[in-house]
Design a protein around this motif. Structure first.
Motif, PDB file in Angstrom:
ATOM      1  N   ARG A 235       0.824  -1.208   0.000  1.00  0.00           N
ATOM      2  CA  ARG A 235       0.000   0.000   0.000  1.00  0.00           C
ATOM      3  C   ARG A 235       0.866   1.270   0.000  1.00  0.00           C
ATOM      4  NH1 ARG A 235      -2.702  -1.298   3.986  1.00  0.00           N
ATOM      5  NH2 ARG A 235      -4.436  -2.225   2.865  1.00  0.00           N
ATOM      6  N   GLU A 236       1.892   1.271   0.833  1.00  0.00           N
ATOM      7  CA  GLU A 236       2.740   2.469   0.937  1.00  0.00           C
ATOM      8  C   GLU A 236       3.583   2.650  -0.328  1.00  0.00           C
ATOM      9  OE1 GLU A 236       3.452   5.729   3.381  1.00  0.00           O
ATOM     10  OE2 GLU A 236       2.225   3.986   3.879  1.00  0.00           O
ATOM     11  N   LEU A 237       4.109   1.566  -0.862  1.00  0.00           N
ATOM     12  CA  LEU A 237       4.936   1.660  -2.063  1.00  0.00           C
ATOM     13  C   LEU A 237       4.102   2.046  -3.282  1.00  0.00           C
ATOM     14  CD1 LEU A 237       7.165  -1.512  -1.549  1.00  0.00           C
ATOM     15  CD2 LEU A 237       7.907   0.874  -1.381  1.00  0.00           C
ATOM     16  N   SER A 238       2.915   1.495  -3.379  1.00  0.00           N
ATOM     17  CA  SER A 238       2.046   1.811  -4.511  1.00  0.00           C
ATOM     18  C   SER A 238       1.706   3.294  -4.551  1.00  0.00           C
ATOM     19  CB  SER A 238       0.769   0.970  -4.434  1.00  0.00           C
ATOM     20  OG  SER A 238      -0.111   1.275  -5.493  1.00  0.00           O
ATOM     21  N   ALA A 239       1.486   3.887  -3.368  1.00  0.00           N
ATOM     22  CA  ALA A 239       1.180   5.319  -3.303  1.00  0.00           C
ATOM     23  C   ALA A 239       2.342   6.156  -3.813  1.00  0.00           C
ATOM     24  CB  ALA A 239       0.831   5.709  -1.867  1.00  0.00           C
TER      25      ALA A 239
ATOM     26  N   LEU B 155       5.967  -3.909  -5.795  1.00  0.00           N
ATOM     27  CA  LEU B 155       6.563  -4.809  -4.813  1.00  0.00           C
ATOM     28  C   LEU B 155       6.748  -6.184  -5.435  1.00  0.00           C
ATOM     29  CD1 LEU B 155       7.475  -5.335  -1.864  1.00  0.00           C
ATOM     30  CD2 LEU B 155       5.121  -6.031  -1.380  1.00  0.00           C
ATOM     31  N   LEU B 156       7.985  -6.687  -5.373  1.00  0.00           N
ATOM     32  CA  LEU B 156       8.315  -8.028  -5.810  1.00  0.00           C
ATOM     33  C   LEU B 156       8.654  -8.852  -4.575  1.00  0.00           C
ATOM     34  CD1 LEU B 156       9.005  -9.946  -8.241  1.00  0.00           C
ATOM     35  CD2 LEU B 156      11.348  -9.074  -8.092  1.00  0.00           C
ATOM     36  N   VAL B 157       8.065 -10.039  -4.457  1.00  0.00           N
ATOM     37  CA  VAL B 157       8.240 -10.866  -3.261  1.00  0.00           C
ATOM     38  C   VAL B 157       8.893 -12.183  -3.644  1.00  0.00           C
ATOM     39  CG1 VAL B 157       7.090 -11.983  -1.312  1.00  0.00           C
ATOM     40  CG2 VAL B 157       6.188  -9.827  -2.226  1.00  0.00           C
ATOM     41  N   THR B 158       9.884 -12.596  -2.860  1.00  0.00           N
ATOM     42  CA  THR B 158      10.498 -13.900  -3.086  1.00  0.00           C
ATOM     43  C   THR B 158      10.693 -14.616  -1.754  1.00  0.00           C
ATOM     44  OG1 THR B 158      12.317 -15.059  -4.204  1.00  0.00           O
ATOM     45  CG2 THR B 158      12.895 -13.102  -2.942  1.00  0.00           C
ATOM     46  N   ASP B 159      10.602 -15.934  -1.780  1.00  0.00           N
ATOM     47  CA  ASP B 159      10.775 -16.754  -0.583  1.00  0.00           C
ATOM     48  C   ASP B 159      12.258 -17.037  -0.402  1.00  0.00           C
ATOM     49  OD1 ASP B 159      10.828 -18.838   1.354  1.00  0.00           O
ATOM     50  OD2 ASP B 159       8.778 -19.392   0.818  1.00  0.00           O
ATOM     51  N   SER B 160      12.823 -16.559   0.686  1.00  0.00           N
ATOM     52  CA  SER B 160      14.254 -16.731   0.949  1.00  0.00           C
ATOM     53  C   SER B 160      14.531 -17.925   1.857  1.00  0.00           C
ATOM     54  CB  SER B 160      14.825 -15.465   1.600  1.00  0.00           C
ATOM     55  OG  SER B 160      14.149 -15.180   2.818  1.00  0.00           O
TER      56      SER B 160
ATOM     57  N   ASN C  65       3.916  -0.573   6.530  1.00  0.00           N
ATOM     58  CA  ASN C  65       3.872   0.843   6.152  1.00  0.00           C
ATOM     59  C   ASN C  65       5.167   1.550   6.523  1.00  0.00           C
ATOM     60  OD1 ASN C  65       0.367   1.286   7.129  1.00  0.00           O
ATOM     61  ND2 ASN C  65       1.234   0.540   5.230  1.00  0.00           N
ATOM     62  N   GLU C  66       5.592   1.367   7.768  1.00  0.00           N
ATOM     63  CA  GLU C  66       6.763   2.078   8.273  1.00  0.00           C
ATOM     64  C   GLU C  66       8.038   1.606   7.576  1.00  0.00           C
ATOM     65  OE1 GLU C  66       8.974   4.807  10.251  1.00  0.00           O
ATOM     66  OE2 GLU C  66       6.796   4.667  10.125  1.00  0.00           O
ATOM     67  N   ALA C  67       8.156   0.313   7.321  1.00  0.00           N
ATOM     68  CA  ALA C  67       9.336  -0.199   6.614  1.00  0.00           C
ATOM     69  C   ALA C  67       9.411   0.389   5.206  1.00  0.00           C
ATOM     70  CB  ALA C  67       9.291  -1.721   6.558  1.00  0.00           C
TER      71      ALA C  67
END
Length: 332
Positions: free
Chosen positions: A74-78, A83-88, A290-292
């Motif tokens: 939400r914060e990045l889209s604004a 956002l790209l997500v990967t399983d580490s 949000n904060e991150a």
């Protein structure tokens, strides 16, 4: 059509606050009338950016992380970032692997939710030219100098122990998370300190290993069921451990909370509808995301973190039906 330069159009679309209202309206009207759309690929090529942030998550199957990712998104889209997500969780991440994500243009910065990454590898990434912006969320790596956003784990454990103490419990057990995980260590140390401060009893055999999973809770339940005069209250390092512990105890004929009380940590979505509903600690996971994201955006814009110390978010106890008064035998 708007009667302005391409540079002014760019400013309206990317930083409208620096343009007068009349100019902004003229440009936006021209955008609407022409059906203009930004060519993101061309813009990113020209600016040498991807407008994408990579989130490294240690276990995507764990529902705990979903709300953090939602807050990030939400914060990045604004701010017009994807956002790209990967399983580490299945690989041991190295500096070279992390750098490849950046060098390939897949991401401009990282939000890491995985505390198992080697500190030396992270420091190599930080010392690269140019350095890679990194923010930790939820978990962290001790010694890492970058910003991190986390819950007040110690306060949450103290709340659980004090809640159980007030219900008459005096013998306490703990099912921990993974031995290599920073949250496991913080919560276990806080548990031992909180019980000691209250004057309660802990024994070595009442400190059981786990790995934040339902399976670990069920495995612990088999050991708990075999105990004589064991704890009347169990504090689990996560909600999923607590689910497994309660399920295993129920199968063994031990009633929760009539025979023993059980608590979790995280307040994931299932806690309210589980049988019995789980007493746990609520983390503001959405706000953590949000904060991150805000911290990382600040770094991406060339700024510095607003504070060197970690951002520690408050938690609160949610009292449900998995805890109750200690049995009379335990109080004797």
């Amino acid at each position: 059509m708007a009667g302005v330069s391409t540079a002014t159009v760019s400013r309206v679309l990317n930083d409208p606050s620096v343009v007068s209202e009349a100019t902004r309206e003229a440009v936006l009207k021209a955008v609407k009338d022409t059906g203009y759309r930004v060519n993101r690929a061309a813009r990113n090529l020209r600016t040498n950016t991807s407008r994408t942030v990579l989130a490294l998550v240690p276990n995507l199957s764990n529902p705990f992380f979903s709300n953090i990712l939602s807050g990030l998104e939400r914060e990045l889209s604004a701010a017009d970032y994807s956002l790209l997500v990967t399983d580490s969780g299945d690989v041991q991440l190295t500096a070279d692997q992390i750098q490849r994500y950046i060098a390939a243009g897949q991401a401009d910065g990282l939000v890491i939710l995985d505390g198992s990454i080697d500190l030396n590898e992270l420091q190599m990434v930080q010392s690269a030219v140019p350095p890679v912006p990194i923010v930790f969320a939820c978990e962290w790596v001790e010694g890492f100098s970058g910003p991190s956003v986390r819950a007040d784990n110690e306060a949450g454990i103290r709340m659980l122990v004090q809640h159980l103490w007030q219900q008459g419990h005096r013998r306490f057990g703990h099912v921990a998370g993974p031995d290599t995980n920073v949250l496991s260590h913080r919560r276990q140390n806080a548990f031992e300190q909180a019980v000691q401060d209250c004057g309660g009893e802990i024994q070595h055999g009442w400190m059981l290993p786990g790995d934040f999973s339902i399976a670990a809770g069920k495995e612990a339940a088999a050991r708990v069921a075999a105990m004589r005069d064991g704890p009347t209250a169990w504090v689990c390092a996560s909600d999923q451990i607590a689910f497994g512990l309660i399920a295993g105890l129920t199968e063994a004929g031990i009633k929760v909370p009539d025979d023993v009380s059980v608590t979790g940590f995280d307040n994931i979505e299932m806690t309210e509808v589980f049988n019995p509903p789980l007493t746990t600690i609520h983390q503001h996971r959405n706000k953590m995301g949000n904060e991150a994201a805000r911290c990382l955006l600040q770094l991406l814009r060339g700024g510095q973190p607003s504070q060197a110390a970690p951002t520690v978010m408050p938690v609160y106890l949610v009292d449900r039906q998995s805890t109750g008064p200690a049995r009379e035998k335990a109080q004797a």
